[in-house]
Design an enzyme around this catalytic site. Sequence first.
Site, PDB file in Angstrom:
ATOM      1  N   SER A 169     -11.108  18.105  47.469  1.00  0.00           N
ATOM      2  CA  SER A 169     -10.609  16.840  48.399  1.00  0.00           C
ATOM      3  C   SER A 169     -10.241  17.172  49.793  1.00  0.00           C
ATOM      4  O   SER A 169      -9.695  18.179  50.013  1.00  0.00           O
ATOM      5  CB  SER A 169      -9.619  16.002  47.812  1.00  0.00           C
ATOM      6  OG  SER A 169      -9.107  14.881  48.566  1.00  0.00           O
ATOM      7  N   TYR A 193      -1.141  15.540  45.480  1.00  0.00           N
ATOM      8  CA  TYR A 193      -2.530  15.565  44.982  1.00  0.00           C
ATOM      9  C   TYR A 193      -3.279  16.693  45.858  1.00  0.00           C
ATOM     10  O   TYR A 193      -3.924  17.554  45.302  1.00  0.00           O
ATOM     11  CB  TYR A 193      -3.094  14.198  45.307  1.00  0.00           C
ATOM     12  CG  TYR A 193      -4.529  14.014  45.399  1.00  0.00           C
ATOM     13  CD1 TYR A 193      -5.222  14.461  44.043  1.00  0.00           C
ATOM     14  CD2 TYR A 193      -5.249  13.837  46.439  1.00  0.00           C
ATOM     15  CE1 TYR A 193      -6.631  14.236  43.974  1.00  0.00           C
ATOM     16  CE2 TYR A 193      -6.548  13.770  46.363  1.00  0.00           C
ATOM     17  CZ  TYR A 193      -7.262  13.834  45.145  1.00  0.00           C
ATOM     18  OH  TYR A 193      -8.678  13.982  45.039  1.00  0.00           O
ATOM     19  N   LYS A 197      -5.016  20.415  44.649  1.00  0.00           N
ATOM     20  CA  LYS A 197      -6.479  20.558  44.757  1.00  0.00           C
ATOM     21  C   LYS A 197      -6.717  21.853  45.412  1.00  0.00           C
ATOM     22  O   LYS A 197      -7.471  22.711  45.146  1.00  0.00           O
ATOM     23  CB  LYS A 197      -7.417  19.507  45.500  1.00  0.00           C
ATOM     24  CG  LYS A 197      -7.322  18.054  44.832  1.00  0.00           C
ATOM     25  CD  LYS A 197      -8.498  18.282  43.794  1.00  0.00           C
ATOM     26  CE  LYS A 197      -8.526  17.242  42.758  1.00  0.00           C
ATOM     27  NZ  LYS A 197      -9.291  17.246  41.745  1.00  0.00           N
TER      28      LYS A 197
END
Length: 375
Positions: A169, A193, A197
């Site tokens: 991402s 988050y 990643k």
Amino acid sequence: MLDDKTISDLHKAFAGSPNGFLVVDQGQPSFAVLPYQTYQTLRQAQGMPKKKIKKVLVTGGAGYIGSHTVKLLLDEGFEVVVFDNLSTGRREAVGDTELVMGDLADRTALDKVFKKNKFDAVIHFAASIEVEESVADPAKYYQNNVVNGLNLLDAMAQNGVSKIVFSSSAAVYGEPDKTPIHEDSSCNPTNPYGETKLAFEKILKWYAGAYGISSVSLRYFNAAGALGEEGLGYDKSLRHTHLIPRVLDAALGKTAEIEVFGKDYKTPDGTCVRDYIHVLDLASAHIASLHKLEKDSGAHVYNVGTGKGYSVLEIIDAAVEVTGRMIPMKFADRRPGDPAKIFADSSKLQKELGWKPEHDLKSIIQSSWEWQKSS
Ligand code: UDP
């Protein structure tokens, strides 16, 4: 197929001799046991034919980006098995494709699917993806996005599958130093988050060298759009958090208005700028990545964006044009943690993999509109 004891003996032998060793049988060398990476390098040096990828395991293939990618994979003639726990995915989105309902935390279920099928590669979508939730519950994100991902890599290594495309991402960059964002820009995620990643990308880098697992990590920018005629799109039963579905909810009268978060950013009209990319263009980047892995080993990272940024107000204007409806809006406070401007330099993906985005903003909003107004 080697039994567990032999594999464990081989691991022990490698611990003492990490560059490989010869197995001598009755005084004669009979096998050379090499790290996979060395073997691959030798194979490539010898110009041996590369194996074409035919059968692919897609984790999270019932989800939004996963299901569009599965559709494209099938169109391109790949064989596909989807592995999904359906926690957020939609069973209908998988259609007739084989679906194994399972969780990446369940190593037995994973081993079973790898033993039953001879996969050439894995595309790994299954993950938790809500930024706000990740701040409130980081443990869930480290468990699902890192620990469960390691489970998958271990199952791949043990079952001789050495190629993976990973859903990363643009959240790995955090607040960018400059735009457009290049893959070499510094990575300073601002939430768990993005951290998870980035952590998994780093794991993939080290696993390439140590275990010969080759990977492509795709850093997605703002995924949007749908393929409604095939019954594919984002989950309409959930409360929308992203801009385009929210703008269209306001156009449909499902919400009173669209709130624009912040109007004093350092951007031409004061609202945030993002790089919206059609989900089908994201899906095609996965196919291009599989072809890359057929040719090259190592760990590769690419941005997947259009390279064009649109402000929140520009999105609302475009939605008014597509829908032909009034879209009530009001300005609200900034949303915490929102960077002013994010858009990709995707020239690396375009040059190295021959990928290019086929869909413009109008097509993104039009396809989202068809999907969202259908019952
Ligand atoms: N946004 C907004 N109103 C909304 C939802 C989003 O103004 O109801 C803005 C948000 O602040 C951001 C942009 O739209 O600048 C895109 O947000 P989204 O949540 O779609 O994606 P993000 O870039 O945060 O991943």
